[in-house]
Write an enzyme that holds these catalytic residues in place. Structure first.
Site, PDB file in Angstrom:
ATOM      1  N   THR A 180       3.779   0.491  -4.347  1.00  0.00           N
ATOM      2  CA  THR A 180       4.625  -0.375  -5.103  1.00  0.00           C
ATOM      3  C   THR A 180       4.090  -0.937  -6.488  1.00  0.00           C
ATOM      4  OG1 THR A 180       3.387  -2.342  -3.975  1.00  0.00           O
ATOM      5  CG2 THR A 180       5.401  -1.646  -3.000  1.00  0.00           C
ATOM      6  N   THR A 181       3.049  -1.065  -6.779  1.00  0.00           N
ATOM      7  CA  THR A 181       2.476  -1.354  -8.255  1.00  0.00           C
ATOM      8  C   THR A 181       2.748  -0.393  -9.071  1.00  0.00           C
ATOM      9  OG1 THR A 181       0.494  -2.457  -7.176  1.00  0.00           O
ATOM     10  CG2 THR A 181       0.424  -2.220  -9.527  1.00  0.00           C
ATOM     11  N   LYS A 231      -6.022   0.726  -7.548  1.00  0.00           N
ATOM     12  CA  LYS A 231      -5.072   1.287  -7.210  1.00  0.00           C
ATOM     13  C   LYS A 231      -5.112   2.842  -7.193  1.00  0.00           C
ATOM     14  CE  LYS A 231      -2.696  -2.172  -6.585  1.00  0.00           C
ATOM     15  NZ  LYS A 231      -2.173  -2.910  -5.054  1.00  0.00           N
ATOM     16  N   GLY A 232      -5.303   3.450  -5.942  1.00  0.00           N
ATOM     17  CA  GLY A 232      -5.586   4.946  -6.144  1.00  0.00           C
ATOM     18  C   GLY A 232      -7.022   4.948  -6.043  1.00  0.00           C
ATOM     19  N   ARG A 233      -7.587   4.381  -4.874  1.00  0.00           N
ATOM     20  CA  ARG A 233      -8.857   4.234  -4.652  1.00  0.00           C
ATOM     21  C   ARG A 233      -9.522   5.579  -3.834  1.00  0.00           C
ATOM     22  NH1 ARG A 233      -7.809  -1.046  -2.375  1.00  0.00           N
ATOM     23  NH2 ARG A 233      -8.825  -2.684  -3.838  1.00  0.00           N
ATOM     24  N   LYS A 263       0.662  -1.307   0.051  1.00  0.00           N
ATOM     25  CA  LYS A 263      -0.009   0.116   0.015  1.00  0.00           C
ATOM     26  C   LYS A 263       0.864   1.216   0.096  1.00  0.00           C
ATOM     27  CE  LYS A 263      -3.390  -0.748  -0.536  1.00  0.00           C
ATOM     28  NZ  LYS A 263      -3.877  -1.390  -2.098  1.00  0.00           N
ATOM     29  N   THR A 264       2.188   1.270  -0.317  1.00  0.00           N
ATOM     30  CA  THR A 264       2.877   2.425  -0.401  1.00  0.00           C
ATOM     31  C   THR A 264       2.960   3.002  -1.829  1.00  0.00           C
ATOM     32  OG1 THR A 264       5.028   0.898  -0.373  1.00  0.00           O
ATOM     33  CG2 THR A 264       4.216   1.712   1.505  1.00  0.00           C
ATOM     34  N   TYR A 293     -11.890   6.947  -1.001  1.00  0.00           N
ATOM     35  CA  TYR A 293     -12.502   6.663   0.216  1.00  0.00           C
ATOM     36  C   TYR A 293     -12.680   7.732   1.075  1.00  0.00           C
ATOM     37  CZ  TYR A 293      -7.617   5.247   0.724  1.00  0.00           C
ATOM     38  OH  TYR A 293      -6.249   5.378   0.837  1.00  0.00           O
TER      39      TYR A 293
HETATM   40  P1  A3P Z   1      -4.882   3.912  -2.187  1.00  0.00           P
HETATM   41  O1  A3P Z   1      -5.655   2.833  -3.315  1.00  0.00           O
HETATM   42  O2  A3P Z   1      -5.122   3.658  -0.957  1.00  0.00           O
HETATM   43  O3  A3P Z   1      -4.880   5.079  -2.719  1.00  0.00           O
HETATM   44  P2  A3P Z   1       0.319  -0.585  -3.692  1.00  0.00           P
HETATM   45  O4  A3P Z   1       0.491  -0.783  -5.126  1.00  0.00           O
HETATM   46  O5  A3P Z   1       1.510  -0.895  -2.983  1.00  0.00           O
HETATM   47  O6  A3P Z   1      -0.797  -1.679  -3.083  1.00  0.00           O
HETATM   48  O7  A3P Z   1      -0.207   0.846  -3.099  1.00  0.00           O
HETATM   49  C1  A3P Z   1      -1.124   1.474  -3.494  1.00  0.00           C
HETATM   50  C2  A3P Z   1      -1.177   3.055  -3.350  1.00  0.00           C
HETATM   51  O8  A3P Z   1      -0.328   3.357  -4.535  1.00  0.00           O
HETATM   52  C3  A3P Z   1      -2.582   3.471  -3.581  1.00  0.00           C
HETATM   53  O9  A3P Z   1      -3.246   3.598  -2.446  1.00  0.00           O
HETATM   54  C4  A3P Z   1      -2.393   4.941  -4.196  1.00  0.00           C
HETATM   55  O10 A3P Z   1      -2.286   5.837  -3.318  1.00  0.00           O
HETATM   56  C5  A3P Z   1      -0.431   4.879  -4.243  1.00  0.00           C
HETATM   57  N1  A3P Z   1      -0.169   5.335  -5.638  1.00  0.00           N
HETATM   58  C6  A3P Z   1       1.040   6.032  -5.837  1.00  0.00           C
HETATM   59  N2  A3P Z   1       1.302   6.079  -7.356  1.00  0.00           N
HETATM   60  C7  A3P Z   1       0.113   5.861  -7.742  1.00  0.00           C
HETATM   61  C8  A3P Z   1      -0.283   6.102  -9.074  1.00  0.00           C
HETATM   62  N3  A3P Z   1       0.645   6.495 -10.033  1.00  0.00           N
HETATM   63  N4  A3P Z   1      -1.473   5.256  -9.413  1.00  0.00           N
HETATM   64  C9  A3P Z   1      -2.184   4.706  -8.706  1.00  0.00           C
HETATM   65  N5  A3P Z   1      -2.086   4.570  -7.261  1.00  0.00           N
HETATM   66  C10 A3P Z   1      -0.630   5.135  -7.070  1.00  0.00           C
END
Ligand code: A3P
Length: 325
Positions: free
Chosen positions: A60-61, A276-278, A57-58, A280
């Site tokens: 990584t994706t 990713k980037g929800r 959740k930092t 809430y």
């Molecule tokens: P949220 O969905 O809570 O906002 P991971 O891939 O480690 O699970 O991390 C997911 C988090 O990556 C997302 O958390 C989001 O805030 C963050 N993030 C950072 N850069 C991003 C991007 N370019 N696109 C989507 N999410 C990104």
């Protein structure tokens, strides 16, 4: 001289040295005798040169997808059981052995990209992983991403809610993070997944017990989110990866997504999926205050550690530490 049949010998041995029951894989190519009996069609090059270790959740994706755009690096093929992550060093997959792991990587001799990498966000806070990684690939570079641990905890909770996890749906965030030992086990487990990875300093120290600090790269996750072009520039310098890839030509801010995304054409971007980037509700103030207090000592330790490593202290950490409770 007394001996016993081989199986009994094995039983006796592990009785005498119980700590050796758990295997630790080492690189066969580091030992002459191992290479001698290693099959001709095997190659030790099918191992990653760097790992993105998390925590979850930092961002990584996002980092994984940016790295995958680079012509000089290649990741593993996706694992069917753990989504894209192999999670070799942090799970029972470790017992499947080296051949199992190496199968995920192309032979660099057959690809134009020379640098192999793997991203498994479960590695960062797992107690066994630094030792296991070091035993197999001691020269690997280790990359981790840190965001405000309170934010990370909340993101994990929201992640579990969106996966319809019953505990996350039935308990408020506040009741999860403040649960005591009288609460049911599943609540304590979710609490631990929310809180423990964010105790950053204690996990980092475990990595630094094995890896020299020059092999460890710490990314400020807020910077990765707001200025990924700069972060990717710095990361390429750290990795010494060729050719230099100009991310300013390949990433741009997507106002609909609210994040940086890959440039496809003049008008089209490719962003990460909806998970990713929800969106809430913001964290409630009572939970935020509780977490500020909870993480304070861990954040102080992190700031000391970063100073020792000559790594800039992220803005969110300075802010967290300047807040008086
Ligand atoms: P949220 O969905 O809570 O906002 P991971 O891939 O480690 O699970 O991390 C997911 C988090 O990556 C997302 O958390 C989001 O805030 C963050 N993030 C950072 N850069 C991003 C991007 N370019 N696109 C989507 N999410 C990104």
């Amino acid at each position: 001289l007394l001996s016993v049949p081989p199986v009994q010998l094995g039983i006796n041995y592990f009785h005498m040295f119980p700590e050796e029951k758990d295997p630790i894989w080492q690189n066969p190519c580091d030992y002459k005798r191992h290479i001698a009996i290693w099959s001709q069609n095997k190659s030790c090059n099918r191992l990653p040169r760097f790992l993105v270790v998390g925590p979850q959740k930092t961002g990584t994706t996002a980092l994984y997808s940016f790295l995958s755009m680079h012509p000089g690096v290649t990741s593993n093929v996706n694992s069917p059981t753990t989504f894209e992550e192999v999670q070799f060093f942090s799970s029972n997959n470790y017992y499947k052995g080296l051949d199992w792991y190496m199968e995920f990587f192309p032979d660099p001799a057959n690809t134009s990209a020379t640098m192999l990498f793997e991203k498994s966000a479960t590695y960062f806070d797992n107690e066994n992983v630094p030792q296991r990684v070091f035993s197999l690939i001691p020269r690997a570079k280790i990359i981790c991403i840190l965001i405000d641990p309170a934010k990370r905890a909340y993101s994990w909770y929201q992640h579990m809610r969106s996966k319809a996890d019953v505990t996350a749906l039935n308990y408020t965030f506040y009741s999860i993070i403040t649960a005591d030992e009288r609460m049911p086990r599943h609540v304590r487990e979710l609490q631990s997944r929310c809180l423990v990875p964010g105790m950053y300093a204690q996990h980092l120290v475990r990595w630094l017990d094995y890896f020299p600090s020059r092999q460890v790269f710490i990314i400020d996750g807020e910077q990765l989110r707001n200025n990924p072009i700069h972060v990717m520039h710095k990361l390429q310098q750290f990795l010494h990866v060729q050719p230099y890839f100009d991310y300013s030509q390949h990433l741009r801010y997507d106002s609909q997504k609210g994040f940086f995304c890959q440039v496809l054409t003049d008008r089209r971007n490719k962003c990460l999926g909806r998970s990713k980037g929800r969106t809430y509700q913001p964290m409630d103030e009572v939970s935020a205050a509780h977490l500020r207090h909870f993480y304070r000592k861990y954040n102080i330790n992190l700031s000391k550690l970063l100073n020792r490593l000559n790594t800039p202290v992220p803005d969110w950490l300075q802010e967290a530490l300047s807040d008086e409770d």
